[in-house]
Design a protein around this motif. Structure first.
Motif, mmCIF file in Angstrom:
data_model
loop_
_atom_site.group_PDB
_atom_site.id
_atom_site.type_symbol
_atom_site.label_atom_id
_atom_site.label_comp_id
_atom_site.label_asym_id
_atom_site.label_seq_id
_atom_site.Cartn_x
_atom_site.Cartn_y
_atom_site.Cartn_z
ATOM 1 N N PHE A 127 0.817 -1.207 0.000
ATOM 2 C CA PHE A 127 0.000 0.000 0.000
ATOM 3 C C PHE A 127 0.854 1.263 0.000
ATOM 4 O O PHE A 127 0.362 2.350 -0.290
ATOM 5 C CB PHE A 127 -0.931 0.007 1.209
ATOM 6 N N GLU A 128 2.131 1.119 0.342
ATOM 7 C CA GLU A 128 3.060 2.252 0.377
ATOM 8 C C GLU A 128 4.009 2.243 -0.815
ATOM 9 O O GLU A 128 4.969 3.004 -0.849
ATOM 10 C CB GLU A 128 3.866 2.200 1.675
ATOM 11 N N SER A 129 3.724 1.383 -1.790
ATOM 12 C CA SER A 129 4.660 1.155 -2.891
ATOM 13 C C SER A 129 4.158 1.724 -4.209
ATOM 14 O O SER A 129 2.961 1.898 -4.420
ATOM 15 C CB SER A 129 4.912 -0.351 -3.062
ATOM 16 N N VAL A 130 5.120 1.978 -5.093
ATOM 17 C CA VAL A 130 4.841 2.303 -6.488
ATOM 18 C C VAL A 130 5.235 1.079 -7.314
ATOM 19 O O VAL A 130 6.393 0.650 -7.273
ATOM 20 C CB VAL A 130 5.623 3.539 -6.941
ATOM 21 N N PHE A 131 4.287 0.513 -8.030
ATOM 22 C CA PHE A 131 4.520 -0.713 -8.791
ATOM 23 C C PHE A 131 4.913 -0.398 -10.231
ATOM 24 O O PHE A 131 4.507 0.614 -10.810
ATOM 25 C CB PHE A 131 3.264 -1.579 -8.801
ATOM 26 N N TYR A 132 5.683 -1.324 -10.793
ATOM 27 C CA TYR A 132 6.072 -1.270 -12.200
ATOM 28 C C TYR A 132 5.704 -2.625 -12.792
ATOM 29 O O TYR A 132 6.180 -3.665 -12.324
ATOM 30 C CB TYR A 132 7.571 -1.012 -12.322
ATOM 31 N N GLN A 133 4.831 -2.633 -13.795
ATOM 32 C CA GLN A 133 4.410 -3.887 -14.401
ATOM 33 C C GLN A 133 5.245 -4.208 -15.633
ATOM 34 O O GLN A 133 5.405 -3.374 -16.525
ATOM 35 C CB GLN A 133 2.932 -3.864 -14.803
ATOM 36 N N ALA A 163 -0.694 11.093 3.970
ATOM 37 C CA ALA A 163 -2.039 11.461 3.511
ATOM 38 C C ALA A 163 -2.383 10.783 2.199
ATOM 39 O O ALA A 163 -3.507 10.319 2.002
ATOM 40 C CB ALA A 163 -2.156 12.977 3.367
ATOM 41 N N LEU A 164 -1.412 10.715 1.257
ATOM 42 C CA LEU A 164 -1.681 10.081 -0.022
ATOM 43 C C LEU A 164 -1.773 8.566 0.105
ATOM 44 O O LEU A 164 -2.508 7.910 -0.638
ATOM 45 C CB LEU A 164 -0.599 10.450 -1.037
ATOM 46 N N ILE A 165 -1.057 7.988 1.063
ATOM 47 C CA ILE A 165 -1.086 6.538 1.249
ATOM 48 C C ILE A 165 -2.311 6.116 2.047
ATOM 49 O O ILE A 165 -3.009 5.164 1.668
ATOM 50 C CB ILE A 165 0.199 6.069 1.955
#
Length: 436
Positions: free
Chosen positions: A4-10, A358-360
């Protein structure tokens, strides 16, 4: 949960690595290419990778032949083990595609059924009638996923099937040290299977992620404390690009409000869903947006809304591809990363997202909403952020109660005074961290 705190790369490995569409049986160590992209992935701000199918399959990866073997077109198990190790050493988590609803016709158990018919000990692994026939003229009928008979549906009510799949998951954790699964067509999976999978994976690794591919309907039927941790946010996917193409911010804001607003009927309040502008199944966002100046804005909106973001490989360069041209057009081989203004902008968004409670974790509240522009609030116990998007080609001034006079604009690091209202430049995204 770390996801939930991550930025994913597919990454869709078969396309990304330039593998032939048909499984030619030739061992080629293409998956090592991922190693050359690690610096780019880190620079982009991503700290988790979701790999589309990597296991031996007939063609596109979703028609599995062997759950225990990396596709020979990509390399060996040892090759992939080294890639995961290197990703982990660089602080990047790894999530694999778990394709558990169906297998390919080349799957060993189905081949046994085709050969031995009634005598096969695996005939109950599938939904089969020996009184019918298939499109492949097998002399038997079987259920294929949504009528696709190259995708043989598994019988997930059979304990032997469940045991085989769970043993594969344990193998992936033991052998590759993966951090989670994205479950293909999770909307088709038996609820009891999802419950068993959740209980089982909780014994394998702390915070092992189960992310489901869900389209529409009530996400909480499968995203809850007993089944999935999260799912793909298709309910906001169309609204993201359509709001810009139609110049109608009401569409996306109302979609977000319906899912994450404060009202009791908002179905996903408190949940963390995966947001995306495109993926391996849909037209690339650069091909679907009618105004290229909206491309950075859609990512700004996506990083600002509730949930966690996922970037599809190549889209940070503005790579194009239309679904109407076939799936391979969406899954190209890209030889090396590019340096683009869009990638640099996404990198800034990623750092803002990962550093913002706040964004997370924050709530969502609509502040200003007009056809061409919007402002919304993300608020947690630790901070408050306002996100503003102006899709129009002229500046607009918004007057509203900001709750304070001075704020920091996170993209530029400058102070912003709300005393005389707020001007939104044309084609702009702004993130304001408000004074407490």
């Amino acid at each position: 949960m770390w996801a939930f705190e991550s930025v994913f790369y597919q990454i869709y490995p078969l396309g990304f690595c330039g593998a032939p569409y048909e499984n030619d049986g030739v061992l080629t160590h293409r998956i090592k290419k991922v190693s050359d992209w690690i610096d780019h992935i880190k620079d982009l701000g991503a700290n988790a990778i979701y790999f589309s199918p990597v296991f031996e399959s007939d063609t596109h990866g979703y028609n599995t032949r062997d759950f225990f073997k990396i596709d020979c077109r990509l390399g060996t198990n040892d090759d992939f083990k080294e890639i995961v190790k290197e990703l982990h050493e660089n602080g990047i988590k790894v999530v694999l595609d778990g394709v558990f609803n169906h297998v390919g016709r080349g799957f060993w158990a189905f081949q046994d059924v085709l050969e031995k018919r009634w005598e096969s000990e695996y005939k109950d692994w599938f939904h089969i009638s020996f009184d019918g026939n298939s499109n492949y003229n097998d002399g038997l009928w079987y259920e294929g996923w949504e009528g696709n008979y190259d995708l043989v549906k598994l019988n997930l009510r059979n304990p032997a099937v469940t045991e085989h799949l769970l043993s594969a998951v344990k193998f992936w954790v033991d052998e590759f040290d993966i951090d989670g699964l994205r479950l293909d067509v999770a909307y088709c999976l038996e609820l009891d299977f999802l419950r068993e999978l959740r209980r089982f994976t909780e014994t394998l690794k702390p915070e092992f992620l189960l992310l489901g591919e869900l389209l529409h309907g009530d996400y909480t039927q499968r995203v809850n404390s007993e089944m999935l941790h999260s799912c793909t946010n298709y309910q906001c996917y169309k609204g993201l690009y359509s709001s810009f193409n139609s110049m109608n911010m009401f569409e996306i804001i109302h979609s977000i409000q319906r899912l994450f607003g404060s009202e009791p009927w908002c179905m996903c309040k408190g949940l963390h869903l995966m947001n995306f502008a495109d993926n391996h199944d849909v037209t690339r966002v650069a091909s679907i947006l009618e105004n290229e100046k909206h491309l950075p804005l859609i990512y700004g909106l996506m990083f600002g809304m509730p949930g966690f973001p996922c970037i599809y490989y190549g889209s940070e360069f503005g790579v194009k591809g239309k679904k109407s041209d076939g799936d391979p057009a969406l899954r190209p081989c890209i030889e090396e990363p590019e340096e683009t203004e869009l990638a640099e902008f996404i990198s800034k968004l990623a750092e803002i997202f990962k550093s913002s409670d706040a964004l997370i974790n924050g709530s969502f509240r609509q502040v200003v909403l007009q056809c061409s522009h919007c402002i919304f609030e993300r608020k947690s116990d630790k901070e408050r952020i306002l996100v503003a998007v102006n899709a129009g080609d002229t500046a607009v001034t918004c007057h509203f109660d900001a709750g304070c006079g001075i704020a920091e604009e996170l993209l530029t690091g400058t102070e912003h005074d709300f005393g005389g209202g707020s001007e939104l430049p044309p084609y702009s995204v702004q993130f304001w961290r408000m004074e407490k």
